[in-house]
Every structure is written in structure tokens, then in C-alpha cells.
Motif scaffolding. Structure first.
Motif, mmCIF file in Angstrom:
data_model
loop_
_atom_site.group_PDB
_atom_site.id
_atom_site.type_symbol
_atom_site.label_atom_id
_atom_site.label_comp_id
_atom_site.label_asym_id
_atom_site.label_seq_id
_atom_site.Cartn_x
_atom_site.Cartn_y
_atom_site.Cartn_z
ATOM 1 N N ARG A 63 1.034 -1.164 0.054
ATOM 2 C CA ARG A 63 -0.299 0.011 0.315
ATOM 3 C C ARG A 63 0.687 1.639 0.200
ATOM 4 N NH1 ARG A 63 -5.476 0.158 1.870
ATOM 5 N NH2 ARG A 63 -5.125 -1.618 2.806
ATOM 6 N N PHE A 64 0.835 2.443 -0.582
ATOM 7 C CA PHE A 64 1.478 3.146 -0.789
ATOM 8 C C PHE A 64 0.750 4.888 -0.948
ATOM 9 C CE2 PHE A 64 3.783 -0.089 -3.266
ATOM 10 C CZ PHE A 64 4.881 -0.651 -2.562
ATOM 11 N N TYR A 65 1.115 5.433 -0.792
ATOM 12 C CA TYR A 65 1.143 7.513 -0.913
ATOM 13 C C TYR A 65 1.292 7.681 -1.779
ATOM 14 C CZ TYR A 65 -0.570 11.963 0.212
ATOM 15 O OH TYR A 65 -0.788 12.821 -0.177
ATOM 16 N N VAL A 66 1.298 8.407 -2.613
ATOM 17 C CA VAL A 66 1.909 9.733 -3.869
ATOM 18 C C VAL A 66 1.474 10.395 -3.588
ATOM 19 C CG1 VAL A 66 3.113 10.042 -5.443
ATOM 20 C CG2 VAL A 66 3.279 7.347 -4.635
ATOM 21 N N GLU A 67 2.447 11.951 -3.277
ATOM 22 C CA GLU A 67 1.728 13.023 -3.342
ATOM 23 C C GLU A 67 2.302 13.845 -4.871
ATOM 24 O OE1 GLU A 67 1.851 17.885 -1.254
ATOM 25 O OE2 GLU A 67 3.059 16.417 -0.075
ATOM 26 N N ILE A 68 1.738 14.327 -5.606
ATOM 27 C CA ILE A 68 1.773 14.808 -7.074
ATOM 28 C C ILE A 68 1.312 16.063 -7.126
ATOM 29 C CG2 ILE A 68 0.978 12.845 -8.323
ATOM 30 C CD1 ILE A 68 -1.793 13.977 -8.989
ATOM 31 N N HIS A 69 1.889 16.941 -8.390
ATOM 32 C CA HIS A 69 1.594 17.817 -8.466
ATOM 33 C C HIS A 69 0.161 18.388 -9.391
ATOM 34 C CE1 HIS A 69 5.733 19.460 -7.087
ATOM 35 N NE2 HIS A 69 6.025 18.769 -8.003
ATOM 36 N N PRO A 70 -0.129 19.752 -9.412
ATOM 37 C CA PRO A 70 -1.648 19.742 -10.489
ATOM 38 C C PRO A 70 -1.440 19.881 -11.866
ATOM 39 C CG PRO A 70 -1.453 21.265 -8.485
ATOM 40 C CD PRO A 70 0.112 20.495 -8.797
ATOM 41 N N GLU A 71 -0.556 20.078 -12.600
ATOM 42 C CA GLU A 71 -0.225 19.297 -13.680
ATOM 43 C C GLU A 71 -0.188 18.338 -14.029
ATOM 44 O OE1 GLU A 71 2.404 23.164 -15.279
ATOM 45 O OE2 GLU A 71 2.424 22.708 -13.286
ATOM 46 N N GLN A 72 0.018 17.556 -13.092
ATOM 47 C CA GLN A 72 -0.169 15.884 -12.827
ATOM 48 C C GLN A 72 -1.633 15.239 -13.000
ATOM 49 O OE1 GLN A 72 3.860 15.479 -10.031
ATOM 50 N NE2 GLN A 72 3.402 13.803 -11.307
ATOM 51 N N LEU A 73 -2.211 15.905 -13.330
ATOM 52 C CA LEU A 73 -3.800 15.535 -13.313
ATOM 53 C C LEU A 73 -4.535 16.765 -14.128
ATOM 54 C CD1 LEU A 73 -5.519 13.598 -11.280
ATOM 55 C CD2 LEU A 73 -6.531 15.410 -10.409
ATOM 56 N N ARG A 74 -5.277 15.714 -15.733
ATOM 57 C CA ARG A 74 -5.225 16.599 -16.376
ATOM 58 C C ARG A 74 -7.288 16.530 -15.645
ATOM 59 N NH1 ARG A 74 -5.915 11.750 -20.641
ATOM 60 N NH2 ARG A 74 -5.743 10.534 -18.623
ATOM 61 N N GLY A 75 -7.476 15.934 -14.516
ATOM 62 C CA GLY A 75 -8.763 16.969 -14.305
ATOM 63 C C GLY A 75 -8.929 17.639 -12.614
ATOM 64 N N PHE A 76 -7.437 18.434 -12.906
ATOM 65 C CA PHE A 76 -6.812 19.012 -11.670
ATOM 66 C C PHE A 76 -8.369 20.382 -11.341
ATOM 67 C CE2 PHE A 76 -5.409 23.244 -9.483
ATOM 68 C CZ PHE A 76 -5.508 21.871 -7.530
ATOM 69 N N VAL A 77 -8.724 20.564 -12.707
ATOM 70 C CA VAL A 77 -8.762 22.514 -12.886
ATOM 71 C C VAL A 77 -11.086 21.774 -12.229
ATOM 72 C CG1 VAL A 77 -10.254 23.758 -13.906
ATOM 73 C CG2 VAL A 77 -7.523 23.719 -14.101
ATOM 74 N N ASP A 78 -11.284 20.778 -13.599
ATOM 75 C CA ASP A 78 -12.970 20.426 -12.923
ATOM 76 C C ASP A 78 -13.234 19.887 -11.720
ATOM 77 O OD1 ASP A 78 -13.173 20.324 -16.113
ATOM 78 O OD2 ASP A 78 -12.349 17.960 -16.358
ATOM 79 N N LEU A 79 -12.022 19.143 -11.030
ATOM 80 C CA LEU A 79 -12.101 19.303 -9.267
ATOM 81 C C LEU A 79 -11.905 20.182 -8.226
ATOM 82 C CD1 LEU A 79 -12.095 16.668 -7.535
ATOM 83 C CD2 LEU A 79 -9.867 16.616 -7.240
ATOM 84 N N VAL A 80 -11.420 21.009 -8.249
ATOM 85 C CA VAL A 80 -11.245 22.362 -7.595
ATOM 86 C C VAL A 80 -12.076 23.566 -7.705
ATOM 87 C CG1 VAL A 80 -8.659 22.044 -6.752
ATOM 88 C CG2 VAL A 80 -9.357 23.699 -8.597
ATOM 89 N N ASP A 81 -12.945 22.967 -8.763
ATOM 90 C CA ASP A 81 -13.795 24.361 -9.740
ATOM 91 C C ASP A 81 -14.939 23.803 -9.329
ATOM 92 O OD1 ASP A 81 -14.902 27.097 -9.897
ATOM 93 O OD2 ASP A 81 -14.316 26.437 -12.263
ATOM 94 N N HIS A 82 -15.836 21.955 -9.661
ATOM 95 C CA HIS A 82 -16.580 21.503 -9.497
ATOM 96 C C HIS A 82 -17.651 21.986 -7.916
ATOM 97 C CE1 HIS A 82 -19.673 18.325 -8.079
ATOM 98 N NE2 HIS A 82 -19.789 17.961 -9.544
ATOM 99 N N PRO A 83 -18.857 22.567 -8.313
ATOM 100 C CA PRO A 83 -19.551 23.555 -7.254
ATOM 101 C C PRO A 83 -20.148 22.592 -6.060
ATOM 102 C CG PRO A 83 -20.305 23.145 -9.560
ATOM 103 C CD PRO A 83 -19.302 22.516 -9.578
ATOM 104 N N TRP A 84 -19.775 21.209 -6.106
ATOM 105 C CA TRP A 84 -20.097 21.447 -4.710
ATOM 106 C C TRP A 84 -18.930 21.103 -4.211
ATOM 107 C CZ3 TRP A 84 -18.309 16.147 -1.642
ATOM 108 C CH2 TRP A 84 -18.947 16.015 -0.864
#
Length: 276
Positions: A63-84
């Protein structure tokens, strides 16, 4: 993105969930295809992280944990801008909430039960004023099955304040029967978002399947909560310039010319939970 209004609890109910159970959810916030693209990005980042020292930290056997930069996730803007996501963050943490963490947990085949734990020590604001100062949003990359080792959480335990917690995070083993009685297993599907207080005592369970169960983690703080000190998220100047102002207002991270791979800091969890 789907119509969250038809799949999410009313905002007041979501906030009440977080202050009572310690967890709430928005079902079908994104399409399964969006989640599939997220999984592709997680798998790419995981392969890169495992190829260098300090790129992935063990959170128990297999079992692992990895931290990444926002640019490594194509959907970052979709996620943080989701209304909910925006509404729950503001309602619980205030209008000046901060995005401080982006990463993923990935239990592989053979992962075992984790010890019950919370993700960091209880802040004074929670202990003295019963105020939540951070949230963890989780998004599964797979449709969760029982044999995959579902996430298990003990509702209401975000308020547990026991001086015997090891590192102020791990309850003593003689309290495990209580958590087992309270425990609820969660079976999210691709496209769902959950929000929880990371103080609510929880664990990953044993993965008896041959499949991994990747879960994205978005960490959000109230101003002054201090969890940003545990993370090294950064963005390039070009990416920063492309972000809407309403996102930049909540993203207090370094803006750099070139991204540097993140060396993980979650060492206490790795020591207590054992080698990956």
C-alpha cells in the motif's frame, strides 16, 4: 460533469454530515470516463514515483501514498472548480479556504488491514472549539468491490480525544473493538466524490482481489490550519497563468519555472503501518 444537485446532499445536510458522521458524499459528480482518465494519470504518476527514492511512501504492506503536482492530473481544474467541492469547502472552512494537497493512495493486491488511525493530530481549534479546520476529498479510480479492501470509517470519531493515541494519530489497540462496532465500509463508484474530516478514525482494509484500488486525495485547509507545511505542491508559471482567478485565489503554492519531483513527507504513517 453531471448535475451534482441531483446526486449530492443539500449543502446544509453535507455540513451536518461532516460534523456528525465525519463524512459525506456527492454521487455521480463526474462521469466514469472522467474517472478513467484520472486513473490513467494516477498510474503514470505511480510508475514515475516508484522509480526514484522517496517518490512513494509505504502505508502498510502493498500500500502506497504519492503526492503529485496539479499539472500531473488533467482533471485538476474540473475537480477544484466543481460546485459541490467549492461549496462544501467554503461552508466548512470559510471563504478563504486553501488547497494544500493533491495525491493518491493505492492499495495493491495483498494489502492488509491498516491500523485504525487519523491522518494528523487533532488541532487545538477542534479540541477546544469543535471546529473542523481541514477536509479531505476522495475520488475512487475504480468501482469498489468488497474483495478490493474497501475504505472503512468509524463515524463520529473525529472528536475522539485520547492522550493514549500514538503520535496523536493511532488509537491504542484496546479501543479497536469500539471502532469495529462503529465501522462502516464505503463502496464508491467512478465519478463519486466524498468529503471527510481526516480526523475521523478510519483504515484501509485487506485487498483480497488481484486489482489495485487507487483513490485520489484532495486536501483543503482553513486559513492557518498549517497542513500546507506537510506538502510540496507547486505549479509552473505557464500553468498558473492558465488557471481561472477563482482557483488561483485558493491555491497558495509556489509558482516555479520547472517542477521538481516530490519527495514524500508522510514518514510517521509509514513507520507505524509497516513496509509497503
Amino acid at each position: 460533469m453531471t448535475d451534482a444537485a441531483t446526486t449530492a446532499p443539500h449543502l446544509d445536510a453535507a455540513v451536518q454530515d461532516l460534523y456528525t458522521a465525519g463524512i459525506t458524499a456527492c454521487r455521480g459528480a463526474f462521469t466514469p470516463q472522467w474517472a478513467d482518465a484520472m486513473r490513467e494519470d494516477i498510474e503514470t504518476a505511480f510508475a514515475e514515483a516508484r522509480g526514484r527514492e522517496g517518490g512513494a511512501v509505504g502505508r502498510g504492506p502493498h500500500r502506497f501514498y504519492v503526492e503529485i503536482h496539479p499539472e500531473q492530473l488533467r482533471g485538476f481544474v474540473d475537480l477544484v472548480d466543481h460546485p459541490w467541492v467549492r461549496a462544501v469547502s467554503e461552508a466548512v472552512l470559510g471563504a478563504d479556504y486553501r488547497i494544500v494537497e493533491l495525491g493518491f493512495d493505492i492499495p495493491l493486491a495483498g494489502a492488509v488491514n491498516q491500523p485504525w488511525h487519523r491522518d494528523f493530530p487533532m488541532p487545538d481549534a477542534t479540541r477546544r472549539r469543535r471546529r473542523l479546520t481541514s477536509l479531505a476529498f476522495n475520488l475512487t479510480a475504480v468501482d469498489t468491490r468488497e474483495d478490493m479492501g474497501p475504505f472503512e470509517i468509524a463515524p463520529g470519531t473525529q472528536w475522539d480525544d485520547d492522550t493514549r493515541f500514538e503520535h496523536a494519530m493511532f488509537p491504542p489497540r484496546d479501543t479497536y473493538p469500539r471502532y469495529a462496532v462503529l465501522a462502516e465500509r464505503k463502496y464508491p463508484r467512478r465519478g463519486d466524490i466524498s468529503a471527510r474530516s481526516a480526523l475521523t478514525v478510519h483504515r484501509g482494509t485487506a485487498n483480497h482481489s488481484s486489482d489495485s484500488r487507487p483513490v485520489l486525495v484532495l486536501g483543503v485547509d482553513a486559513p492557518g490550519a498549517g497542513n500546507d507545511a506537510q506538502h510540496d505542491m507547486a505549479v509552473t508559471r505557464e500553468y498558473w497563468a492558465s488557471l481561472p482567478g477563482r482557483i488561483r485565489a485558493h491555491l497558495h503554492c509556489p509558482v516555479v519555472e520547472k517542477l521538481t519531483p516530490i519527495v514524500q513527507k508522510h514518514t510517521i504513517e509509514g513507520l507505524v503501518m509497516g513496509d509497503a
